[in-house]
Write an enzyme that holds these catalytic residues in place. Structure first.
Site, PDB file in Angstrom:
ATOM      1  N   SER A   1      54.027  87.709  55.751  1.00  0.00           N
ATOM      2  CA  SER A   1      52.975  86.983  56.448  1.00  0.00           C
ATOM      3  C   SER A   1      51.659  86.972  55.683  1.00  0.00           C
ATOM      4  CB  SER A   1      52.817  87.562  57.847  1.00  0.00           C
ATOM      5  OG  SER A   1      54.086  87.535  58.467  1.00  0.00           O
TER       6      SER A   1
ATOM      7  N   ARG B   1      47.354  84.321  47.844  1.00  0.00           N
ATOM      8  CA  ARG B   1      46.347  85.383  47.888  1.00  0.00           C
ATOM      9  C   ARG B   1      46.785  86.421  48.900  1.00  0.00           C
ATOM     10  NH1 ARG B   1      44.161  81.139  50.681  1.00  0.00           N
ATOM     11  NH2 ARG B   1      43.918  81.520  52.915  1.00  0.00           N
TER      12      ARG B   1
ATOM     13  N   ASP C   1      55.376  84.789  59.619  1.00  0.00           N
ATOM     14  CA  ASP C   1      55.561  85.316  60.979  1.00  0.00           C
ATOM     15  C   ASP C   1      55.266  84.266  62.060  1.00  0.00           C
ATOM     16  OD1 ASP C   1      52.834  85.381  60.468  1.00  0.00           O
ATOM     17  OD2 ASP C   1      52.529  87.429  61.203  1.00  0.00           O
TER      18      ASP C   1
HETATM   19 MG    MG Z   1      53.799  90.922  63.251  1.00  0.00          MG
END
Ligand code: MG
Ligand code: ADP
Length: 467
Positions: free
Chosen positions: A77, A92, A130
């Site tokens: 994520s 990044r 995510d």
């Molecule tokens: Mg999470």
């Protein structure tokens, strides 16, 4: 597996094909030292956790050949430039991570290399954000027949992904755009907005000296400015900065003793769960708040009710601001996709619907949408009771429901978070009370893991010509 920012989870998911699933999982906190290290250290740590999990839950797979490898969905994520279902280059780091040598690298390849070094029977089949995992999981588990428009995270960081019409994604068709291979047949695509970095120019976001102190001391000053006002990694630090100013300028805790090693003196040391405890305090004289200050801020001796009240006022302001800001991208996406129109078919997109995997034909058509983004009319199946977060009872008809999947400890545990989001939605002229009621928010519990499993399943079927 799910690398969220604070925790690392490995899980295996059994999708029962009827909106339900079972899950086995392990969870470890990511050591701080690994967040600012080198890619080898981080990814070998992740691979080791996978090894422990596979040995415990899937040792039978060790004997098998490559064709029978476990297919792993990798929920990673952080912003990546995704070129294929299992290939994405890190743009990044965010959320306190700073591992310079990983930038520009394919994070699936980094992980696979470490998995292979350990000889594990695991193939990285899909790279998942995510938010996309949450959208998938919710579109599989949500009650009724409504598709899911948006998956949103309010955890260590904040971000959202939604279903958009392909012809509105000008980035994909710009001359010379290097966007990789993608399927155009459905006319839709899931967009990861990376809203954590909205308004980095600070044109509209609220700003205080406490926010500015946080930003200056972060590993990424000047970026993720929205996230720095909303999500779990940051709310404790805003509070810490504010309490320090009260201590220095208004004699806060002057009759108490602040320990030399108090978390008040160490950046990033106040967890957002501390704000949740204090927010929930309804005891006379702020007993819980005082105890929390003693325990979590290293303050001993006499804390007055007035001082506790001041801290509680700060906590409430920080939490409420976070939740009300969270309503902004949710509202923007609902407005932009035409969802507030009178009928559901006036909307530009219907949303994702993955409710029934058991009917092979429709199931595969539906999971294909997990990657391609086309809504399908999946059959209505008996669903478990609505998994709403429960803040608002609704009499909205199924067809008018705008379904939003959310995940993350802040939205799950911060007292009153959803109600503040809803109150802010009501204040948006396009919504009002009627529009707000149409929004059904549901916690996609374990959404990152279930979504990764759904996408790994699709990727496996596609790679093997089964779709
Ligand atoms: Mg999470
Ligand atoms: P991840 O972002 O790694 O997927 P979570 O969704 O659990 O993990 O979010 C972790 C963040 O949530 C941390 O920043 C932590 O401070 C915050 N947090 C943990 N517990 C609570 C709580 N009870 N109330 C509010 N925030 C919490």
């Amino acid at each position: 597996m799910d690398l969220g920012g604070t925790n690392f989870r490995v899980c295996s998911v059994t999708l029962k094909g009827d909106t339900t699933f079972t899950i086995a999982q392990s969870k470890v906190a990511i050591p701080r030292s690994l967040m600012v290290s080198d890619s080898k250290s981080l990814f070998s740590f992740l691979a080791k956790q996978i090894a422990i999990f596979v040995e415990e839950h899937h040792s039978d797979h060790f004997a098998e050949d490559l064709g029978h490898h476990l297919h792993l969905g990798f929920t990673f994520s952080f912003p990546v430039d995704q070129k294929a279902v299992n290939k994405g280059f890190l743009i990044r780091w965010t959320k306190g991570f700073d591992i310079p040598d990983a930038i520009g690298k394919d994070v699936c390849a980094l992980l696979q290399a470490e998995i292979d070094l350990l000889g594990l029977p695991v193939t990285v089949a899909a790279l998942v954000n995510d938010t996309v995992g949450t959208l998938m999981a919710r579109s599989y588990t949500s009650p009724g027949k409504t598709g899911t428009l948006l998956g949103a995270i309010f955890g260590t960081g904040t971000n959202g992904a939604y279903v958009e019409r392909l012809d509105r994604l000008t980035k994909m068709t710009k001359p010379g755009a290097d966007v990789g291979e993608y399927d155009k047949s459905t006319g839709e695509m899931v967009v990861n907005t990376e809203w954590g970095s909205f308004d980095n120019a600070m044109k509209v976001l609220p700003d205080t000296p406490y926010d500015r102190a946080l930003d200056v001391n972060s590993v990424n000053p000047g970026v993720q400015m929205f996230e720095k006002r909303v999500s779990g990694m940051f709310l404790g630090e805003i509070l810490r900065n504010a309490v320090l100013v009260l201590k220095d300028n208004a004699n806060m805790f002057s009759t108490a003793t602040i320990k030399a090693d108090s978390p008040l003196y160490t950046a990033w040391s106040l967890d957002t769960s501390v704000l949740s405890y204090i927010e929930s305090d309804d005891t006379p004289n702020y007993l819980v708040t005082r105890e929390t200050i003693q325990r979590e801020m290293g303050v001993s001796g006499r804390i007055s009710a007035e001082e506790a009240e001041a801290v509680k006022i700060l906590v409430h302001a920080i939490g409420k601001r976070s939740a009300r800001l969270s309503a902004v991208p949710i509202a923007a996406i609902i407005i932009a996709t035409g969802k507030l129109g009178p009928k559901p078919d006036s909307a530009d997109v219907e949303g994702l619907n993955l409710k029934d995997l058991s009917l092979i034909e429709q199931g595969i058509a539906a999971i294909k949408t997990a990657v391609m983004g086309q809504p399908t009319a999946a059959p209505i199946v008996d669903a478990p009771p609505p998994a709403t977060t429960g803040a608002s009872s609704t009499t909205v008809e199924e067809g008018d429901t705008i379904d939003v999947g959310v995940d993350g400890s802040v939205v799950e545990f911060y007292p009153g978070f959803e109600e503040h989001v809803r109150s802010a939605l009501r204040d948006v002229p396009e919504f009002g009370a009627a529009g707000e009621k149409r929004v059904r928010m549901g916690i996609a519990k374990d959404g990152s893991g279930v979504g990764a499993a759904l996408i790994a399943l699709v990727a496996y079927k596609m790679a093997n010509g089964l779709v």
